[in-house]
Design a protein around this motif. Structure first.
Motif, PDB file in Angstrom:
ATOM      1  N   UNK A  53       0.815  -1.212   0.000  1.00 36.93           N
ATOM      2  CA  UNK A  53       0.000   0.000   0.000  1.00 36.93           C
ATOM      3  C   UNK A  53       0.851   1.266   0.000  1.00 36.93           C
ATOM      4  N   UNK A  54       1.762   1.400   0.940  1.00 33.39           N
ATOM      5  CA  UNK A  54       2.403   2.693   1.184  1.00 33.39           C
ATOM      6  C   UNK A  54       3.795   2.762   0.562  1.00 33.39           C
ATOM      7  N   UNK A  55       3.993   3.772  -0.279  1.00 28.50           N
ATOM      8  CA  UNK A  55       5.327   4.082  -0.786  1.00 28.50           C
ATOM      9  C   UNK A  55       5.812   5.434  -0.261  1.00 28.50           C
ATOM     10  N   UNK A  56       4.887   6.315   0.092  1.00 27.55           N
ATOM     11  CA  UNK A  56       5.238   7.651   0.599  1.00 27.55           C
ATOM     12  C   UNK A  56       4.126   8.134   1.529  1.00 27.55           C
ATOM     13  N   UNK A  57       4.480   8.441   2.781  1.00 27.34           N
ATOM     14  CA  UNK A  57       3.500   8.843   3.788  1.00 27.34           C
ATOM     15  C   UNK A  57       3.281  10.352   3.854  1.00 27.34           C
ATOM     16  N   UNK A  58       4.214  11.127   3.337  1.00 26.37           N
ATOM     17  CA  UNK A  58       4.071  12.582   3.432  1.00 26.37           C
ATOM     18  C   UNK A  58       2.946  13.031   2.490  1.00 26.37           C
ATOM     19  N   UNK A 373      14.086  -7.764 -26.133  1.00 23.67           N
ATOM     20  CA  UNK A 373      13.531  -6.643 -25.368  1.00 23.67           C
ATOM     21  C   UNK A 373      13.177  -7.090 -23.960  1.00 23.67           C
ATOM     22  N   UNK A 374      13.333  -6.171 -23.011  1.00 24.99           N
ATOM     23  CA  UNK A 374      12.917  -6.426 -21.633  1.00 24.99           C
ATOM     24  C   UNK A 374      11.712  -5.553 -21.298  1.00 24.99           C
ATOM     25  N   UNK A 375      10.682  -6.179 -20.773  1.00 26.45           N
ATOM     26  CA  UNK A 375       9.452  -5.497 -20.361  1.00 26.45           C
ATOM     27  C   UNK A 375       9.223  -5.732 -18.878  1.00 26.45           C
ATOM     28  N   UNK A 376       8.802  -4.695 -18.145  1.00 31.21           N
ATOM     29  CA  UNK A 376       8.445  -4.858 -16.739  1.00 31.21           C
ATOM     30  C   UNK A 376       6.977  -4.492 -16.552  1.00 31.21           C
ATOM     31  N   UNK A 377       6.320  -5.232 -15.656  1.00 32.66           N
ATOM     32  CA  UNK A 377       4.897  -4.979 -15.387  1.00 32.66           C
ATOM     33  C   UNK A 377       4.586  -5.333 -13.936  1.00 32.66           C
ATOM     34  N   UNK A 378       3.363  -5.066 -13.510  1.00 33.11           N
ATOM     35  CA  UNK A 378       2.991  -5.187 -12.096  1.00 33.11           C
ATOM     36  C   UNK A 378       2.716  -6.631 -11.705  1.00 33.11           C
ATOM     37  N   UNK A 379       3.399  -7.072 -10.682  1.00 30.08           N
ATOM     38  CA  UNK A 379       3.173  -8.406 -10.145  1.00 30.08           C
ATOM     39  C   UNK A 379       1.752  -8.514  -9.599  1.00 30.08           C
ATOM     40  N   UNK A 380       1.081  -9.617  -9.936  1.00 32.37           N
ATOM     41  CA  UNK A 380      -0.252  -9.857  -9.411  1.00 32.37           C
ATOM     42  C   UNK A 380      -1.372  -9.219 -10.202  1.00 32.37           C
ATOM     43  N   UNK A 381      -1.044  -8.513 -11.290  1.00 30.77           N
ATOM     44  CA  UNK A 381      -2.084  -7.875 -12.100  1.00 30.77           C
ATOM     45  C   UNK A 381      -2.449  -8.807 -13.261  1.00 30.77           C
ATOM     46  N   UNK A 405       9.209  -9.247 -16.971  1.00 30.43           N
ATOM     47  CA  UNK A 405       9.426  -9.403 -15.533  1.00 30.43           C
ATOM     48  C   UNK A 405       8.236  -8.843 -14.764  1.00 30.43           C
ATOM     49  N   UNK A 406       7.603  -9.680 -13.955  1.00 31.66           N
ATOM     50  CA  UNK A 406       6.536  -9.226 -13.060  1.00 31.66           C
ATOM     51  C   UNK A 406       7.183  -8.785 -11.756  1.00 31.66           C
ATOM     52  N   UNK A 407       7.039  -7.508 -11.412  1.00 37.23           N
ATOM     53  CA  UNK A 407       7.746  -6.946 -10.264  1.00 37.23           C
ATOM     54  C   UNK A 407       6.797  -6.222  -9.321  1.00 37.23           C
ATOM     55  N   UNK A 408       7.143  -6.187  -8.038  1.00 37.38           N
ATOM     56  CA  UNK A 408       6.470  -5.288  -7.120  1.00 37.38           C
ATOM     57  C   UNK A 408       6.697  -3.866  -7.615  1.00 37.38           C
ATOM     58  N   UNK A 409       5.694  -3.001  -7.367  1.00 35.93           N
ATOM     59  CA  UNK A 409       5.746  -1.660  -7.950  1.00 35.93           C
ATOM     60  C   UNK A 409       7.036  -0.925  -7.618  1.00 35.93           C
ATOM     61  N   UNK A 410       7.449  -0.899  -6.374  1.00 34.19           N
ATOM     62  CA  UNK A 410       8.644  -0.140  -6.008  1.00 34.19           C
ATOM     63  C   UNK A 410       9.876  -0.636  -6.755  1.00 34.19           C
ATOM     64  N   UNK A 411       9.965  -1.961  -6.938  1.00 41.71           N
ATOM     65  CA  UNK A 411      11.099  -2.536  -7.665  1.00 41.71           C
ATOM     66  C   UNK A 411      11.049  -2.126  -9.133  1.00 41.71           C
ATOM     67  N   UNK A 412       9.859  -2.210  -9.719  1.00 41.84           N
ATOM     68  CA  UNK A 412       9.695  -1.833 -11.127  1.00 41.84           C
ATOM     69  C   UNK A 412      10.032  -0.355 -11.329  1.00 41.84           C
ATOM     70  N   UNK A 413       9.520   0.476 -10.440  1.00 40.88           N
ATOM     71  CA  UNK A 413       9.722   1.922 -10.556  1.00 40.88           C
ATOM     72  C   UNK A 413      11.184   2.291 -10.342  1.00 40.88           C
ATOM     73  N   UNK A 414      11.829   1.656  -9.357  1.00 35.87           N
ATOM     74  CA  UNK A 414      13.242   1.930  -9.106  1.00 35.87           C
ATOM     75  C   UNK A 414      14.096   1.593 -10.326  1.00 35.87           C
ATOM     76  N   UNK A 425      14.589  -0.630 -18.359  1.00 36.86           N
ATOM     77  CA  UNK A 425      13.870  -1.556 -19.217  1.00 36.86           C
ATOM     78  C   UNK A 425      13.623  -0.936 -20.599  1.00 36.86           C
ATOM     79  N   UNK A 426      13.215  -1.790 -21.548  1.00 34.92           N
ATOM     80  CA  UNK A 426      12.839  -1.304 -22.873  1.00 34.92           C
ATOM     81  C   UNK A 426      11.372  -0.881 -22.923  1.00 34.92           C
ATOM     82  N   UNK A 427      10.526  -1.603 -22.185  1.00 33.04           N
ATOM     83  CA  UNK A 427       9.092  -1.296 -22.169  1.00 33.04           C
ATOM     84  C   UNK A 427       8.621  -1.300 -20.719  1.00 33.04           C
ATOM     85  N   UNK A 428       8.009  -0.216 -20.301  1.00 28.27           N
ATOM     86  CA  UNK A 428       7.491  -0.072 -18.939  1.00 28.27           C
ATOM     87  C   UNK A 428       5.969  -0.052 -19.016  1.00 28.27           C
ATOM     88  N   UNK A 429       5.319  -1.020 -18.378  1.00 27.06           N
ATOM     89  CA  UNK A 429       3.858  -1.111 -18.402  1.00 27.06           C
ATOM     90  C   UNK A 429       3.308  -0.548 -17.094  1.00 27.06           C
TER      91      UNK A 429
END
Length: 541
Positions: A53-58, A373-381, A405-414, A425-429
């Motif tokens: 759920x939480x990536x930033x509390x401010x 090509x490398x593509x990243x997307x949201x794990x569990x979607x 690669x199915x990744x947790x959001x923070x990992x994909x975004x980082x 990555x080459x393609x960001x979903x």
């Protein structure tokens, strides 16, 4: 994430921005009739997200998944109503605009306290917005038009703008519009940020943080704020629990067993089952949320625009929609229908012959070199998984190997924000939706470059000075000249989608929710994607 991260007719934007308006404060929320006999008085609403759920509390910087919790903890001056397509009172009970939309005056609700116990007044609201502007993170750009804020008296807040914008809509934004107590801790803004990111809050909303356990299944629990201005008469959920469940089948089983209250998304097969389940109810609502495939325009093989265009053409748009079975509808450009800037007639179609020709021209494709090509997307979607499966199969026939690669959001975004271009990555979903009911969010956040090349959500890494200049001119056009704004938005989408081939937009999400029969009063608000305003619900016996 924006998970995986504005509905106005043109005339409505102008009316709100240029005409003096006033919205009267209505009935205080929570003044329902007493609880029905047998209704629970300590019920917990259990929300089941598939990602943490939480990536930033401010509240000044929050710009991600935590929106589903933040709107139960914090409040804004106004809230967008999708039925009326207007902003309605929340912490502000009324407002007016004058000077051709360049001066706005908001009257604040009296009797409101922050969770710190301190009262809300105009000075406190001014301080919150000014801190958000100064920090400049996330969606803070929504306040860019504001030149000066004055607390005229205890409950009157005046904004003077550099150029006209619909400030009542801006003040309803899903991000960066929260009003919070900037004096919650002694010290400077950095001390406050540290305090927030330890799991503390300083909002005015109906719930406050009870516990936050990052990385655990039950990540976040909220409890009722006893002094909430709306009151707690009648039936209400007194706690809200966010239980992270990556597997959609597990979420469905928990809902069937009555262990959870709300699942934001099921796959088509499970959603069909939910429609006939005895203890479950469902709803479908068109959204402002679409899926984006952002192509790396700056490094790697897709730096070649011919290859980006080839991937655009290879996507089986119709096949994907058929596989989604109603959970997605065809996109036309990247501004969804119903928003100023939407361009009809841009619905993409698969063109395998065109894709093969472009690949061959670039030295790849059948009979040529294999393109990797490398593509990243949201794990569990599940919906993104369907896209990946179909695209991988299609590209394989074109001698293109897609490593997904199915990744947790923070990992994909980082990874997407990595300073070393070779690590990106080459393609960001990812999904995108507006910060408030306006299309500017797509242009500014996703496709505008920054002077220092800082990467946030512009994950195609597009850099075009003319595109940037056109984007910067959109807000004033949208407020003052809808026809010119429509033209500018159409030209920008043609440049970004067709000329640069920075993005493909397969579909717009159709929200399909499943929730317990005991939950009463749920209404989806597409301006706040995946948010359940729990205080407005009634738990049945």
């Amino acid at each position: 994430m924006r998970w995986h991260k504005r509905l106005l007719a043109a005339g409505a934007v102008v009316a709100m921005a240029l005409t003096a308006t006033a919205c009267a404060g209505g009935q205080v929320r929570g003044s329902q009739s007493p609880a029905a006999s047998g209704a629970p008085t300590d019920a917990t609403f259990v929300y089941v997200p598939n990602l943490e759920v939480v990536t930033e509390w401010d509240p000044a910087s929050s710009y991600s998944n935590e929106i589903i919790a933040m709107h139960n903890i914090y409040e804004t001056l106004t809230r967008y109503n999708p039925q009326t397509k207007k902003a309605e009172p929340l912490l502000a009970t009324s407002w007016t605009s004058s000077d051709e939309g360049k001066k706005w005056t908001f009257t604040l609700r009296q009797g409101v306290t922050f969770h710190t116990g301190k009262p809300l007044d105009a000075k406190a609201a001014k301080a919150a917005i000014e801190r958000t502007k100064k920090i400049g993170d996330g969606a803070a750009y929504i306040w860019d038009a504001v030149d000066k804020i004055e607390a005229k008296d205890d409950f009157t807040l005046e904004f003077k703008l550099k150029y006209p914008v619909p400030l009542d809509l801006v003040a309803s934004s899903g991000y960066a519009a929260f009003i919070y107590d900037t004096t919650a801790v002694d010290g400077d803004s950095d001390d406050l940020k540290k305090w927030f990111n330890e799991g503390n809050d300083a909002g005015t909303g109906p719930y406050t943080v009870e516990s936050w356990r990052k990385g655990e299944e039950v990540e976040l629990t909220l409890k009722a704020y006893d002094q909430y201005w709306g009151g707690w008469d009648g039936p209400h959920y007194k706690k809200v629990s966010y239980r992270v469940t990556p597997e959609i089948t597990t979420a469905w089983q928990l809902l069937q067993r009555g262990e959870v209250s709300f699942v934001p998304r099921l796959n088509p097969q499970l959603f069909a089952q939910a429609g006939s389940a005895e203890n479950v109810q469902t709803s479908q609502t068109p959204s402002f949320q679409n899926l984006l495939l952002l192509f790396n325009t700056a490094s790697g093989p897709l730096k070649d625009v011919r290859l980006r265009k080839a991937i655009q053409k290879a996507i089986d748009y119709d096949g994907l929609l058929a596989a989604l079975q109603g959970s997605g509808v065809a996109a036309s450009g990247f501004v969804p229908e119903g928003l100023l800037g939407h361009v009809p007639g841009r619905t993409p179609k698969q063109d395998l012959a065109g894709a093969e020709a472009l690949l061959k021209e670039a030295g790849y494709g059948p009979g040529g070199k294999q393109l990797e090509l490398e593509l990243t997307y949201a794990q569990g979607d599940n919906d993104q998984q369907v896209l990946v499966t179909l695209l991988s199969s299609t590209l394989d026939k074109l001698n293109v190997k897609l490593s997904a690669k199915a990744l947790q959001w923070n990992t994909q975004w980082d990874q997407g924000k990595a300073k070393d271009p070779e690590k990106r990555q080459d393609i960001f979903v990812m999904y995108w939706w507006p910060d408030y009911a306006d299309a500017y969010s797509w242009f500014f956040n996703v496709f505008r470059s920054t002077p220092d090349d800082q990467i946030s959500f512009n994950l195609s890494y597009l850099k075009d000075k003319k595109v940037d200049e056109a984007i910067d001119g959109l807000p004033e056009l949208m407020a003052t000249d809808p026809a010119a704004a429509e033209k500018a938005a159409a030209e920008l989408q043609a440049k970004i989608i067709d000329e640069h081939a920075a993005v493909a937009v397969p579909y717009v999400v159709n929200y399909q929710r499943a929730y317990a029969k005991s939950v009463q009063g749920y209404v989806d608000n597409p301006a706040y994607p995946n948010v359940v305003f729990v205080y407005d619900l009634k738990p049945a016996a």
